[in-house]
Design a protein around this motif. Structure first.
Motif, PDB file in Angstrom:
ATOM      1  N   GLU A  34       0.829  -1.204   0.000  1.00 43.69           N
ATOM      2  CA  GLU A  34       0.000   0.000   0.000  1.00 43.69           C
ATOM      3  C   GLU A  34       0.867   1.259   0.000  1.00 43.69           C
ATOM      4  O   GLU A  34       0.548   2.241  -0.685  1.00 43.69           O
ATOM      5  N   ALA A  35       1.964   1.235   0.738  1.00 43.08           N
ATOM      6  CA  ALA A  35       2.869   2.387   0.761  1.00 43.08           C
ATOM      7  C   ALA A  35       3.484   2.610  -0.617  1.00 43.08           C
ATOM      8  O   ALA A  35       3.600   3.747  -1.090  1.00 43.08           O
ATOM      9  N   GLY A  36       3.875   1.510  -1.260  1.00 45.49           N
ATOM     10  CA  GLY A  36       4.446   1.618  -2.598  1.00 45.49           C
ATOM     11  C   GLY A  36       3.444   2.122  -3.609  1.00 45.49           C
ATOM     12  O   GLY A  36       3.774   2.961  -4.471  1.00 45.49           O
ATOM     13  N   LEU A  37       2.207   1.649  -3.528  1.00 43.36           N
ATOM     14  CA  LEU A  37       1.163   2.132  -4.430  1.00 43.36           C
ATOM     15  C   LEU A  37       0.928   3.623  -4.231  1.00 43.36           C
ATOM     16  O   LEU A  37       0.771   4.382  -5.194  1.00 43.36           O
ATOM     17  N   GLY A  38       0.911   4.042  -2.966  1.00 41.21           N
ATOM     18  CA  GLY A  38       0.729   5.462  -2.688  1.00 41.21           C
ATOM     19  C   GLY A  38       1.854   6.301  -3.265  1.00 41.21           C
ATOM     20  O   GLY A  38       1.616   7.375  -3.827  1.00 41.21           O
ATOM     21  N   ALA A  39       3.084   5.799  -3.178  1.00 42.26           N
ATOM     22  CA  ALA A  39       4.229   6.532  -3.721  1.00 42.26           C
ATOM     23  C   ALA A  39       4.146   6.661  -5.237  1.00 42.26           C
ATOM     24  O   ALA A  39       4.663   7.625  -5.817  1.00 42.26           O
ATOM     25  N   LEU A  40       3.489   5.704  -5.884  1.00 40.97           N
ATOM     26  CA  LEU A  40       3.314   5.740  -7.340  1.00 40.97           C
ATOM     27  C   LEU A  40       2.044   6.491  -7.754  1.00 40.97           C
ATOM     28  O   LEU A  40       1.741   6.574  -8.953  1.00 40.97           O
ATOM     29  N   LYS A  74      10.181  -5.986  -6.709  1.00 40.71           N
ATOM     30  CA  LYS A  74      10.837  -6.422  -7.948  1.00 40.71           C
ATOM     31  C   LYS A  74       9.848  -6.762  -9.057  1.00 40.71           C
ATOM     32  O   LYS A  74      10.200  -6.684 -10.239  1.00 40.71           O
ATOM     33  N   HIS A  75       8.643  -7.165  -8.687  1.00 43.99           N
ATOM     34  CA  HIS A  75       7.655  -7.537  -9.701  1.00 43.99           C
ATOM     35  C   HIS A  75       6.505  -6.530  -9.771  1.00 43.99           C
ATOM     36  O   HIS A  75       6.266  -5.926 -10.815  1.00 43.99           O
ATOM     37  N   LEU A  76       5.789  -6.343  -8.662  1.00 46.99           N
ATOM     38  CA  LEU A  76       4.582  -5.521  -8.705  1.00 46.99           C
ATOM     39  C   LEU A  76       4.893  -4.044  -8.921  1.00 46.99           C
ATOM     40  O   LEU A  76       4.422  -3.432  -9.890  1.00 46.99           O
ATOM     41  N   LEU A  77       5.654  -3.447  -8.016  1.00 49.04           N
ATOM     42  CA  LEU A  77       5.898  -2.006  -8.098  1.00 49.04           C
ATOM     43  C   LEU A  77       6.753  -1.657  -9.307  1.00 49.04           C
ATOM     44  O   LEU A  77       6.553  -0.609  -9.940  1.00 49.04           O
ATOM     45  N   ASP A  78       7.679  -2.535  -9.664  1.00 52.18           N
ATOM     46  CA  ASP A  78       8.496  -2.305 -10.857  1.00 52.18           C
ATOM     47  C   ASP A  78       7.605  -2.260 -12.104  1.00 52.18           C
ATOM     48  O   ASP A  78       7.755  -1.389 -12.963  1.00 52.18           O
ATOM     49  N   SER A  79       6.655  -3.196 -12.192  1.00 55.88           N
ATOM     50  CA  SER A  79       5.728  -3.207 -13.333  1.00 55.88           C
ATOM     51  C   SER A  79       4.844  -1.974 -13.336  1.00 55.88           C
ATOM     52  O   SER A  79       4.600  -1.356 -14.388  1.00 55.88           O
ATOM     53  N   LEU A  80       4.354  -1.591 -12.172  1.00 53.46           N
ATOM     54  CA  LEU A  80       3.389  -0.497 -12.079  1.00 53.46           C
ATOM     55  C   LEU A  80       4.021   0.879 -12.242  1.00 53.46           C
ATOM     56  O   LEU A  80       3.310   1.858 -12.461  1.00 53.46           O
ATOM     57  N   ALA A  81       5.343   0.962 -12.164  1.00 55.74           N
ATOM     58  CA  ALA A  81       6.005   2.247 -12.350  1.00 55.74           C
ATOM     59  C   ALA A  81       5.753   2.808 -13.749  1.00 55.74           C
ATOM     60  O   ALA A  81       5.810   4.024 -13.957  1.00 55.74           O
ATOM     61  N   MET A  82       5.436   1.940 -14.724  1.00 54.45           N
ATOM     62  CA  MET A  82       5.171   2.414 -16.082  1.00 54.45           C
ATOM     63  C   MET A  82       3.687   2.680 -16.334  1.00 54.45           C
ATOM     64  O   MET A  82       3.293   3.078 -17.427  1.00 54.45           O
ATOM     65  N   LEU A 108      12.306   6.110 -14.335  1.00 45.83           N
ATOM     66  CA  LEU A 108      11.296   5.604 -13.419  1.00 45.83           C
ATOM     67  C   LEU A 108      11.878   5.479 -12.021  1.00 45.83           C
ATOM     68  O   LEU A 108      13.039   5.097 -11.855  1.00 45.83           O
ATOM     69  N   ARG A 109      11.053   5.772 -11.027  1.00 52.16           N
ATOM     70  CA  ARG A 109      11.442   5.552  -9.630  1.00 52.16           C
ATOM     71  C   ARG A 109      10.536   4.466  -9.064  1.00 52.16           C
ATOM     72  O   ARG A 109       9.312   4.623  -9.029  1.00 52.16           O
ATOM     73  N   VAL A 110      11.148   3.394  -8.643  1.00 58.37           N
ATOM     74  CA  VAL A 110      10.393   2.236  -8.138  1.00 58.37           C
ATOM     75  C   VAL A 110      10.568   2.162  -6.626  1.00 58.37           C
ATOM     76  O   VAL A 110      11.690   1.958  -6.142  1.00 58.37           O
ATOM     77  N   PRO A 111       9.501   2.321  -5.854  1.00 56.87           N
ATOM     78  CA  PRO A 111       9.624   2.225  -4.392  1.00 56.87           C
ATOM     79  C   PRO A 111      10.220   0.875  -3.982  1.00 56.87           C
ATOM     80  O   PRO A 111       9.788  -0.172  -4.445  1.00 56.87           O
ATOM     81  N   GLY A 112      11.248   0.938  -3.151  1.00 54.70           N
ATOM     82  CA  GLY A 112      11.851  -0.292  -2.647  1.00 54.70           C
ATOM     83  C   GLY A 112      12.967  -0.847  -3.503  1.00 54.70           C
ATOM     84  O   GLY A 112      13.605  -1.826  -3.112  1.00 54.70           O
ATOM     85  N   LEU A 113      13.214  -0.257  -4.656  1.00 55.02           N
ATOM     86  CA  LEU A 113      14.286  -0.741  -5.528  1.00 55.02           C
ATOM     87  C   LEU A 113      15.395   0.295  -5.625  1.00 55.02           C
ATOM     88  O   LEU A 113      15.134   1.480  -5.811  1.00 55.02           O
TER      89      LEU A 113
END
Length: 215
Positions: free
Chosen positions: A13-19, A57-65, A194-199
């Motif tokens: 949820e934190a990563g989604l919010g950051a995106l 590595k999978h979810l937030l990285d994909s959603l960054a685009m 792209l900025r990926v939360p957690g990466l």
């Protein structure tokens, strides 16, 4: 959703919010991770085995685009493997129809099961080699994540975008040599950092269009 993946909800949820995405997307995304982890134990669909690692590595990285597909109607995800980035993008973008192109039979079976369980009406599977995939209509865009060089992606799948279609290629460090080697008929339109939360590390979305396109 398993107890193990439910524990990952705050991080996701934190990563989604950051995106800039709705934290409510965490529920279907965690269902996808739980299914992927379950199948991965038997079928080795991804080298990332820890569900916690899958979040960044999978979810937030994909959603960054995701901002770059919001206005599109159709997207083909080439060599999608277990559905990356296609399934997270389909979950987060209901108006986008995603075609998941994958030649590996066990991965294609997983994709069909994921679509069924997640009730993704805007995703379909094309079990085919990229170069052999001949759909009835072209796509607004094609994408690929860790598949091949830009020239090879276009060699295999350059027949799939429409006249104003584009390649949205997910890359790490900016692939200067690959951009310089783009085949005739194609040109660089833009590079989106792209900025990926957690990466940690560089991530870029390279946008390539047909040479005659005004995009």
């Amino acid at each position: 959703m398993s107890d193990d993946t439910a524990a990952l909800r705050p991080e996701l949820e934190a990563g989604l919010g950051a995106l800039g995405l709705d934290p409510a997307l965490a529920t279907p995304l965690l269902d996808y991770v739980a299914l992927l982890a379950l199948w991965n134990a038997t079928y080795n669909l991804t080298a990332v085995r820890d569900p916690r690692e899958m979040i960044a590595k999978h979810l937030l990285d994909s959603l960054a685009m995701q901002p770059y597909v919001r206005g599109l109607a159709t997207l083909a995800d080439l060599g999608t493997g277990p559905g990356l980035p296609g399934i997270p993008l389909a979950i987060a973008t209901p108006s986008l129809h995603v075609t998941l192109v994958e030649s590996n039979g066990k991965k294609a079976r997983f994709l069909r099961e994921a679509i069924r369980q997640l009730k993704l009406g805007n995703a379909t599977v094309a079990e085919s080699r990229i170069e052999a995939f001949k759909p009835a209509t072209t796509f607004d865009a094609i994408t690929a994540r860790a598949l091949a060089t830009l020239p090879l992606i276009l060699q295999l799948g350059g027949h799939l975008p429409g006249p104003d279609g584009r390649l949205l290629a997910m890359k790490g460090v900016l692939p200067v040599d690959e951009i310089a080697a783009l085949p005739g008929g194609w040109r660089l339109a833009a590079v989106h950092p792209l900025r990926v939360p957690g990466l940690v590390g560089e991530r870029h979305l390279v946008e390539v269009v047909r040479a005659g396109s005004e995009a």
